[in-house]
Design an enzyme around this catalytic site. Structure first.
Site, PDB file in Angstrom:
ATOM      1  N   ALA A  33     103.619   5.098  16.423  1.00  5.89           N
ATOM      2  CA  ALA A  33     104.096   5.530  17.551  1.00  5.89           C
ATOM      3  C   ALA A  33     105.625   5.377  17.917  1.00  5.89           C
ATOM      4  CB  ALA A  33     103.246   5.282  18.768  1.00  5.89           C
ATOM      5  N   LYS A  34     106.082   4.280  17.008  1.00  4.72           N
ATOM      6  CA  LYS A  34     107.349   3.757  17.354  1.00  4.72           C
ATOM      7  C   LYS A  34     108.597   4.507  16.767  1.00  4.72           C
ATOM      8  CE  LYS A  34     105.447   0.294  19.311  1.00  4.72           C
ATOM      9  NZ  LYS A  34     104.194   0.495  18.855  1.00  4.72           N
TER      10      LYS A  34
END
Length: 365
Positions: free
Chosen positions: A171-172
């Site tokens: 998700a980064k």
């Protein structure tokens, strides 16, 4: 317009797939050149003298606490509004957690800290906390910087001074199957980290035949496949950071125009916005629920993040009773725009403008 369709993490391009195939064929899957390359690149990116790669940010935080002297019973000050992974390592060590309240604008830890041996601060959603990055009130600071890899503070990368743990999860901004790192200005901490990620064996010695010298060590080594992907994707960090800032700036303008509350950062900060958090003035939970429903009907996805403050988690000693008031209110009364699989930075300009119009029409009315 399908704003909820998966758009993140970016699909590997042909060049990246070729690189991963080469790494797989090398049969060097840990302790290889790509781990060292990520460490070099993290040092260049942040300006920190030392970087040590890990298999996750959760592992990196766990090891960093050990390396900074955290033992069973050490009191750790940590904001109540953050992800459970921030304190998983502290819980395993047996530290005593002192959950603190957060600032009503930034949602980060304030300077009103309880007595503690270590301060575990968080750059929530990419917004840098306002404490000194090395020591706060005479106590060492460890920063959970999992969401702030592209953030700038006072003209320098947010990780330039102090000890920070970073995430490369899916998700980064730098997204890989797994991976993390610690950057630090303390060579002693870096040396201990290298031992801790390899069972506690002195760096460079055989883990099979050398004596374990560092209590608390584990198999926290990253895979070369993930590190190769991280190294490759670090080249695109500036592009994604710029996109996150541009989209967030436009959406913040729309939110300000209709009088919504939204997370803010100080003038010295240029966040690499990981999430766009907003709510009605006063953070009324029923208003948050109404906005969530109305936006979903209009095709705009939102998600809750940190709905249960850490002080309420039974595994962390939570009693279920109300805790720090600002953290409790923000958790119950605010939303994040988009989803982790389709964050706003992945929306095109036309979609962003349409979201602004819908916000102004539905929420503004």
């Amino acid at each position: 317009m399908n704003l909820g369709q998966r758009r993140w993490p970016p699909e590997p391009a042909e060049e990246e797939l070729k690189l991963l195939a080469e790494v797989a064929r090398s049969r060097i899957w840990t302790d290889g050149p790509w781990t060292a390359e990520v460490e070099r690149r993290m040092e260049r990116l942040t300006g920190a003298p030392c970087a040590v790669a890990f298999n996750s940010c959760t592992s990196a935080l766990h090891a960093a606490l050990h390396a900074m002297g955290c033992v069973r019973g050490t009191r750790v000050a940590v904001p109540a509004l953050t992800f459970a992974g921030t304190v998983t390592g502290a819980a395993h060590i047996g530290a005593e957690m002192a959950f603190t309240d957060v600032h009503p604008g930034t949602l980060n830890v304030t300077g009103r800290l309880p007595e503690a041996g270590i301060v575990l601060a968080v750059d929530l959603h990419g917004v840098p906390h306002g404490l000194d990055r090395v020591r706060a009130a005479g106590r060492p600071v460890l920063t959970d910087a999992c969401q702030s890899i592209g953030t700038v503070l006072d003209g320098r990368h947010v990780g330039a001074a102090g000890t920070h743990a970073w995430s490369f999860s899916s998700a980064k901004l730098i997204a890989a199957p797994d991976g993390g790192a610690v950057t630090t200005g303390d060579a002693g901490i870096a040396e201990r980290l290298r031992e801790l990620r390899d069972y506690g064996v002195p760096a460079g010695e055989s883990r099979s035949n050398a004596a374990v010298v560092r209590a608390g060590g584990h198999n926290w080594r990253p895979s070369e496949l993930s590190m190769a992907m991280v190294a490759h994707r670090l080249d695109g960090l500036d592009r994604w950071t710029a996109r996150a800032r541009a989209v967030t700036g436009r959406l913040h303008e729309a939110m300000d125009r209709i009088g919504l509350w939204r997370q803010s950062a100080g003038e010295a900060a240029e966040p690499a916005w990981h999430k766009i958090r907003f709510g009605a003035p006063g953070w009324a939970p029923q208003e948050a629920a109404r906005m969530e429903r109305d936006l979903a009907k209009a095709g705009i996805p939102t998600h809750r993040w940190g709905l249960v403050p850490l002080n309420r988690h039974p595994a962390f000693g939570g009693s279920g009773r109300a805790g720090p008031p600002v953290a409790e209110a923000a958790a119950a009364g605010t939303l994040c725009l988009g989803t982790e699989a389709a964050p706003p930075m992945t929306w095109n300009d036309d979609e962003v403008e349409q979201v602004c119009r819908i916000l102004e029409t539905i929420i503004g009315s």
